[in-house]
Design an enzyme around this catalytic site. Sequence first.
Site, PDB file in Angstrom:
ATOM      1  N   LYS A 225       0.844  -1.187   0.000  1.00 29.52           N
ATOM      2  CA  LYS A 225       0.000   0.000   0.000  1.00 29.52           C
ATOM      3  C   LYS A 225       0.886   1.245   0.000  1.00 29.52           C
ATOM      4  CE  LYS A 225      -1.859  -1.253   3.928  1.00 29.52           C
ATOM      5  NZ  LYS A 225      -1.254  -2.566   4.259  1.00 29.52           N
ATOM      6  N   ASP A 258      -5.816  -0.729   7.726  1.00 28.45           N
ATOM      7  CA  ASP A 258      -6.548  -1.858   8.316  1.00 28.45           C
ATOM      8  C   ASP A 258      -7.797  -2.190   7.499  1.00 28.45           C
ATOM      9  OD1 ASP A 258      -4.679  -1.523  10.368  1.00 28.45           O
ATOM     10  OD2 ASP A 258      -6.042  -0.305  11.567  1.00 28.45           O
TER      11      ASP A 258
END
Length: 311
Positions: A225, A258
């Site tokens: 990411k 998350d």
Amino acid sequence: MSLKFLAIGECMVEMAPTGEGTYAMGFAGDTLNTAWYARKCLPADWTVGYYTAVGRDQVSEDMLSFLKGSDLETSTIQKRDDRTVGLYMIQLKDGERSFAYWRSQSAARLLAADQDVLASALKGAGLIYFSGITLAILPPDDRKAFLDGLRAARKAGAKTAFDPNLRPRLWEDADTMRASVTEAAGCCDFLMPSFEDELAHFGDATPDDSANRYLAAGAGMVVVKNGPEQVVCAGAGSRQAFQPAPVSKIVDTTAAGDSFNAAFLAKYLSGGDVAESVDAGANLAGNVIQHRGALVACLEPALRGETVIRL
């Protein structure tokens, strides 16, 4: 493969800002955030469980009630007479967050102290999700026992997913952090780092460098990411990059990674390809960061569908 998603780590009391000098109390933590969003995203025939340790005081009971009320399976959570749960406070500036923690004696630090209890918690899980924070809070011997337990679970058929979530203040020292995260990468089917962390603490020049390093350590698929920049997905013999849609109004970046992890894994486990899974992760994370706090109750479930396992 068992249709059980099991997240392991530390759930904490969260104090999230609601205005100038005011806060709302909730419960959160990196692996709990992922479990909470995974329950929103996975089909109903999946069980989503959470494994940690708590105390026997009222705030611990309130936390367990919250987890159960979120449709998370909690039967393996340890209760201890000698500890309670940790607490953190979110501080925001221009949409970016920092944290103040009170967690040094939290019960979750002992979640791997009893290897038989740990093995029982891992038994029957189809996917086991953990993070670098899960590792960091454990004493060294318990950390080793935890990784040994993961290896045994994989031999029994479980898959594992790991977000390094590098937080040096939680570790004995930076070298131990890097060595432990690298060892954990070799136990993982899905490795989901954030490039900002990898640049800061491993010195990687590009997301491809992070992917290459973790593949060399033994990870199966690496999903790097990188905030608003491209997401790099690499595995044995394949590599792709995907550009997330821009988000114009960023309120609070808490739980961005998350929630991305939850939606990515849910989509992939439900038969989505890598591109669909990245899109699901980016879409959910993009929605989450437009709201305050880690767990955004107003968001509708991001993914539902028939279960078609492809691992």
